[in-house]
Design an enzyme around this catalytic site. Sequence first.
Site, PDB file in Angstrom:
ATOM      1  N   GLU A   1     -12.619  12.579  -7.029  1.00  0.00           N
ATOM      2  CA  GLU A   1     -11.222  11.994  -7.610  1.00  0.00           C
ATOM      3  C   GLU A   1     -12.238  10.215  -8.801  1.00  0.00           C
ATOM      4  O   GLU A   1     -10.869  10.162  -9.535  1.00  0.00           O
ATOM      5  CB  GLU A   1     -10.196  12.191  -6.609  1.00  0.00           C
TER       6      GLU A   1
ATOM      7  N   CYS B   1     -16.059  12.437   1.298  1.00  0.00           N
ATOM      8  CA  CYS B   1     -16.229  11.022   1.769  1.00  0.00           C
ATOM      9  C   CYS B   1     -16.413  11.642   3.362  1.00  0.00           C
ATOM     10  O   CYS B   1     -17.132  12.193   4.251  1.00  0.00           O
ATOM     11  CB  CYS B   1     -15.473  10.063   1.249  1.00  0.00           C
TER      12      CYS B   1
ATOM     13  N   HIS C   1     -17.246   9.818  -4.116  1.00  0.00           N
ATOM     14  CA  HIS C   1     -15.732  10.405  -4.421  1.00  0.00           C
ATOM     15  C   HIS C   1     -14.945  11.411  -5.921  1.00  0.00           C
ATOM     16  O   HIS C   1     -15.420  10.489  -7.028  1.00  0.00           O
ATOM     17  CB  HIS C   1     -14.844   9.298  -4.745  1.00  0.00           C
TER      18      HIS C   1
END
Length: 202
Positions: A186, A81, A184
């Site tokens: 995650e 990001c 992202h």
Amino acid sequence: MTRVLVIDYGVGNLGNVVRALQRLGAEVRLSEDPADLRWADRLILPGVGAFGDGMAGLQARGWVAPLRAAVAAGKPLLGICLGMQLLFEESEEMGRHTGLGLLRGRVRRFPPEVGKIPQIGWNRLERRGDHPLLQGVPDGAYAYFVHGYYCEPEDPAVVIATTVYGIRYASAVARGPVMGVQFHPEKSHRVGQRILENFLRL
């Protein structure tokens, strides 16, 4: 066990990245100390927030020169990001700010005609080539994005995936040990997990 250093330079969203890596079996260290670069096998530069604040945080903690040196020595680095945006030479976010310069190019604001800014939510990854970071990720797979600015690489050869949000932009890049994803991983479920696994295996 792969040792991964998650670079803490005073921005948010670090804990989620650390936990995602730990679930994959990595030994993870979250650190504000550039001396820990020697410990690590892999480096991750995550983050959300403004480009200028991010660079100020890296500079204040003494990361810039050691990070450039580690990458020049071949240590793999993944920017996530804001971390991906910081890999580039400069950003136009709230003025002109100089980045790490590990990749040639600039960070631009989405034009108003794309609609809602920032882009928040799921969008598709359209692969370019067959980079190992995206091994096993299907073309057209969805990932989770939150951003109002996008990267514009000078060399199109560094682009390994694109995404369309009003315009087509680079959503994943790679050159040598330097890699970046605008989304992202995650927060991107199986797709993100696979990308992080690939990074650990590189």
